[in-house]
Scaffold this active site. Structure first.
Site, PDB file in Angstrom:
ATOM      1  N   CYS A 110       0.830  -1.207   0.000  1.00 29.21           N
ATOM      2  CA  CYS A 110       0.000   0.000   0.000  1.00 29.21           C
ATOM      3  C   CYS A 110       0.862   1.253   0.000  1.00 29.21           C
ATOM      4  O   CYS A 110       1.833   1.356   0.750  1.00 29.21           O
ATOM      5  CB  CYS A 110      -0.912  -0.014   1.218  1.00 29.21           C
ATOM      6  SG  CYS A 110      -2.007   1.419   1.317  1.00 29.21           S
ATOM      7  N   CYS A 113       1.024   4.949   3.314  1.00 21.03           N
ATOM      8  CA  CYS A 113       2.004   5.443   4.291  1.00 21.03           C
ATOM      9  C   CYS A 113       3.341   4.751   4.042  1.00 21.03           C
ATOM     10  O   CYS A 113       3.407   3.734   3.363  1.00 21.03           O
ATOM     11  CB  CYS A 113       1.527   5.247   5.725  1.00 21.03           C
ATOM     12  SG  CYS A 113       1.065   3.570   6.158  1.00 21.03           S
ATOM     13  N   CYS A 191      -7.364   0.817   7.509  1.00 26.35           N
ATOM     14  CA  CYS A 191      -6.352   1.850   7.344  1.00 26.35           C
ATOM     15  C   CYS A 191      -6.122   2.482   8.702  1.00 26.35           C
ATOM     16  O   CYS A 191      -7.015   3.128   9.253  1.00 26.35           O
ATOM     17  CB  CYS A 191      -6.753   2.916   6.323  1.00 26.35           C
ATOM     18  SG  CYS A 191      -5.516   4.238   6.192  1.00 26.35           S
ATOM     19  N   GLN A 300      -7.168  20.755   6.821  1.00 21.49           N
ATOM     20  CA  GLN A 300      -6.176  19.868   7.401  1.00 21.49           C
ATOM     21  C   GLN A 300      -6.848  18.581   7.883  1.00 21.49           C
ATOM     22  O   GLN A 300      -7.887  18.614   8.537  1.00 21.49           O
ATOM     23  CB  GLN A 300      -5.454  20.553   8.556  1.00 21.49           C
ATOM     24  CG  GLN A 300      -4.552  21.701   8.143  1.00 21.49           C
ATOM     25  CD  GLN A 300      -3.276  21.235   7.443  1.00 21.49           C
ATOM     26  OE1 GLN A 300      -3.075  20.046   7.206  1.00 21.49           O
ATOM     27  NE2 GLN A 300      -2.419  22.185   7.106  1.00 21.49           N
ATOM     28  N   ASN A 333      -8.822  28.580   8.429  1.00 24.45           N
ATOM     29  CA  ASN A 333      -8.175  27.795   9.478  1.00 24.45           C
ATOM     30  C   ASN A 333      -7.479  28.676  10.518  1.00 24.45           C
ATOM     31  O   ASN A 333      -7.584  28.442  11.721  1.00 24.45           O
ATOM     32  CB  ASN A 333      -7.158  26.834   8.844  1.00 24.45           C
ATOM     33  CG  ASN A 333      -6.574  25.864   9.844  1.00 24.45           C
ATOM     34  OD1 ASN A 333      -7.271  25.347  10.708  1.00 24.45           O
ATOM     35  ND2 ASN A 333      -5.281  25.600   9.733  1.00 24.45           N
ATOM     36  N   GLU A 349      -8.209  35.388  -0.161  1.00 23.72           N
ATOM     37  CA  GLU A 349      -8.320  34.065  -0.777  1.00 23.72           C
ATOM     38  C   GLU A 349      -9.005  34.230  -2.129  1.00 23.72           C
ATOM     39  O   GLU A 349      -9.823  35.149  -2.309  1.00 23.72           O
ATOM     40  CB  GLU A 349      -9.126  33.118   0.116  1.00 23.72           C
ATOM     41  CG  GLU A 349      -9.327  31.708  -0.429  1.00 23.72           C
ATOM     42  CD  GLU A 349      -8.016  30.993  -0.717  1.00 23.72           C
ATOM     43  OE1 GLU A 349      -7.889  30.452  -1.829  1.00 23.72           O
ATOM     44  OE2 GLU A 349      -7.131  30.975   0.164  1.00 23.72           O
ATOM     45  N   ASP A 399      -0.228  31.107   4.381  1.00 22.90           N
ATOM     46  CA  ASP A 399      -0.274  29.643   4.364  1.00 22.90           C
ATOM     47  C   ASP A 399      -0.589  29.207   2.940  1.00 22.90           C
ATOM     48  O   ASP A 399      -1.710  28.791   2.637  1.00 22.90           O
ATOM     49  CB  ASP A 399      -1.332  29.145   5.357  1.00 22.90           C
ATOM     50  CG  ASP A 399      -1.408  27.624   5.408  1.00 22.90           C
ATOM     51  OD1 ASP A 399      -0.443  26.959   4.985  1.00 22.90           O
ATOM     52  OD2 ASP A 399      -2.444  27.097   5.865  1.00 22.90           O
ATOM     53  N   CYS A 425       3.713  23.418   3.779  1.00 21.56           N
ATOM     54  CA  CYS A 425       3.601  21.953   3.828  1.00 21.56           C
ATOM     55  C   CYS A 425       4.640  21.281   2.947  1.00 21.56           C
ATOM     56  O   CYS A 425       4.624  20.060   2.799  1.00 21.56           O
ATOM     57  CB  CYS A 425       2.196  21.510   3.421  1.00 21.56           C
ATOM     58  SG  CYS A 425       1.762  21.928   1.712  1.00 21.56           S
TER      59      CYS A 425
END
Length: 468
Positions: A110, A113, A191, A300, A333, A349, A399, A425
């Site tokens: 998989c 991860c 999962c 998130q 957020n 935005e 962000d 990120c």
């Protein structure tokens, strides 16, 4: 070419890394300290190898709880990625008399991860190094030149995701991930990254799609622990009255699914039921307020770690009593927590459902004004305002999406901001933009890594930039 090597570290892309002579070799499913037999393509230079067998486990290797994790039947590694002696029989295998009863044939490999077999403290250390090295190599800022704060870990290393995206496998009638670097489906039975209730929703929705006559290419599911209900996003070829009726039937069949966003390829989304969910801004803390979300709008996935990310960013920004410019505010957020501390917030935005959700959440906040448009262009427009009505800001927070905020350095310089916090990120684009800011007259004051995605190589970074 087959070779034996020791895994020395975890690479920023998620693989283990070792050396076969002078060659650097990246090997998935390995952990630092592992002694591994690896197949490597002949040649010179960096290589990507495949794990053949595990001679001996390293000190940070731990049992992986998921039946889908790992490369499958590799000598020395069990079906769950756990080390075993190299000469031990695979799980369920018999001795000389032949195979005994075997466990159910779960799909392996998989791609959901990468580090489920790595001790969590070692994961955090690797992520700290990733951020530090990106700043050193790309931003050309040495580690000793700024306050390098210890990484903030996730409150829950497993079962932390409140949303996830899947592919719909019509052959099995299940929601699937793909195998690593492949489009081959992993027919999920569990999962361990998903909140248990989201995992149960995934298990229910896959077969229910087939019974409802729906065949989406992709599916995103989201779960609100605050409300105890979920929502779905379905990518479909087209939305017809018949498709909409099938989606309504899906909601009837899966009571935990409160609504769906039907997304036609190349068209506007269609809402069925009540797909707008509300999340507590700080899980378990009703006083922190709630935030609207929709499964087709970025939010998130790790709500517990997100609360720590917001706190870290605002602690660095120190917005109390200031007029703050927020760029790339998304669905709000940071906007709500900023409004609780700042004197006034200008939140920017692009027009769309994320901005609509943020406006609905903060309709009663008298100190927030939203601006629809391109973040860089509006930042420059604010900087160039003149006269007594010109807006002047005491701090900024941005962000941006994964591609970063290219060109932000000159805009921040024109704004003349005393403090700017950048949330990222992606360490590479983050370091690129930090370099641009440094080159236009800023100094990197502090960096705070935050782990939003345990069991993967992904890491968030928060930076404080001040005038040099």
């Amino acid at each position: 070419m087959r070779t034996e090597l020791t895994i020395e570290d975890l690479a920023p892309g998620g693989e283990g890394v070792g050396h076969a002579g002078a060659r650097t070799v990246f090997v998935p499913w390995t952990a630092p300290g592992d002694r591994a037999v690896v197949d490597v393509q002949a040649g010179d230079g960096t290589a990507h190898g495949s794990l053949v067998s595990l001679r001996a486990p390293g000190p940070v290797r731990v049992p992986a709880p998921c039946v889908h994790f790992g490369p499958g039947e590799v000598p020395g590694v069990s079906a769950r990625g756990q080390a075993r002696p190299d000469d031990a029989a695979p799980e369920g295998a018999g001795g000389p008399g032949g195979p005994a009863s075997r466990p159910p044939p779960y799909d392996a490999g998989c791609g959901g991860c990468e580090w489920l077999h790595v001790d969590y403290a070692a994961q955090l250390a690797a992520k700290e190094r990733t951020v530090r090295e990106a700043l050193r190599r790309i931003a050309r800022v040495d580690p000793g030149a700024y306050d390098a704060r210890p990484i903030v870990g996730s409150p829950a290393p497993l079962r932390y995701r409140a949303r996830a995206k899947f592919h719909h496998d019509r052959a099995s009638g299940r929601l699937v991930y793909f195998r690593r670097r492949s489009h081959a489906p992993v027919r999920l039975r569990e999962c361990h990254l998903l909140d248990e209730r989201l995992d149960a929703l995934r298990e229910a929705v896959g077969p229910a799609l087939g019974r409802a006559g729906l065949a989406p290419r992709e599916v995103a599911l989201e779960w609100s622990g605050h409300e105890g209900r979920g929502a779905a996003w379905l990518l479909l070829p087209a939305i017809t009255p018949a498709v909409r009726a099938r989606a309504e039937a899906l909601l009837c069949e899966v009571p935990a699914l409160a609504g769906a966003v039907l997304q036609p390829e190349g068209g506007a989304p269609v809402l069925v039921g009540s797909p707008v969910l509300r999340h507590a801004r700080v899980p378990g803390d009703a006083a922190s307020g709630v935030q609207r979300s929709r499964p087709d709008v970025f939010q998130q996935a790790n709500r517990g770690a997100n609360a720590l990310l917001v706190r870290a960013a605002l602690d660095l920004l120190a917005p109390d009593g200031l007029d703050v410019l927020e760029l790339h505010c998304g669905a709000g957020n940071f906007t709500g927590p900023l409004a609780a501390r700042a004197r006034w917030v200008a939140a920017v935005e692009v027009q769309g459902p994320a901005l609509e959700l943020a406006r609905a959440d903060l309709a009663g906040a008298g100190n927030v004004r939203f601006f629809a448009g391109d973040a860089l262009k509006l930042a420059l427009a604010f900087a160039r305002e003149g006269g007594p009505s010109a807006r002047r800001f005491g701090a900024a927070l941005l962000d941006p999406p994964r591609e970063g905020a290219k060109g932000i350095g000159p805009a921040l310089r024109e704004l003349g901001l005393p403090r700017t916090v950048y949330v990222s990120c992606d360490p590479a684009t983050f370091a690129r933009d930090v370099r641009a800011c440094v080159e236009t007259g800023f100094r990197l004051e502090a960096v705070q890594p935050v782990d939003m995605f345990p069991q993967t190589h992904h890491v968030e970074a928060v930076a404080l930039l001040v005038p040099a």
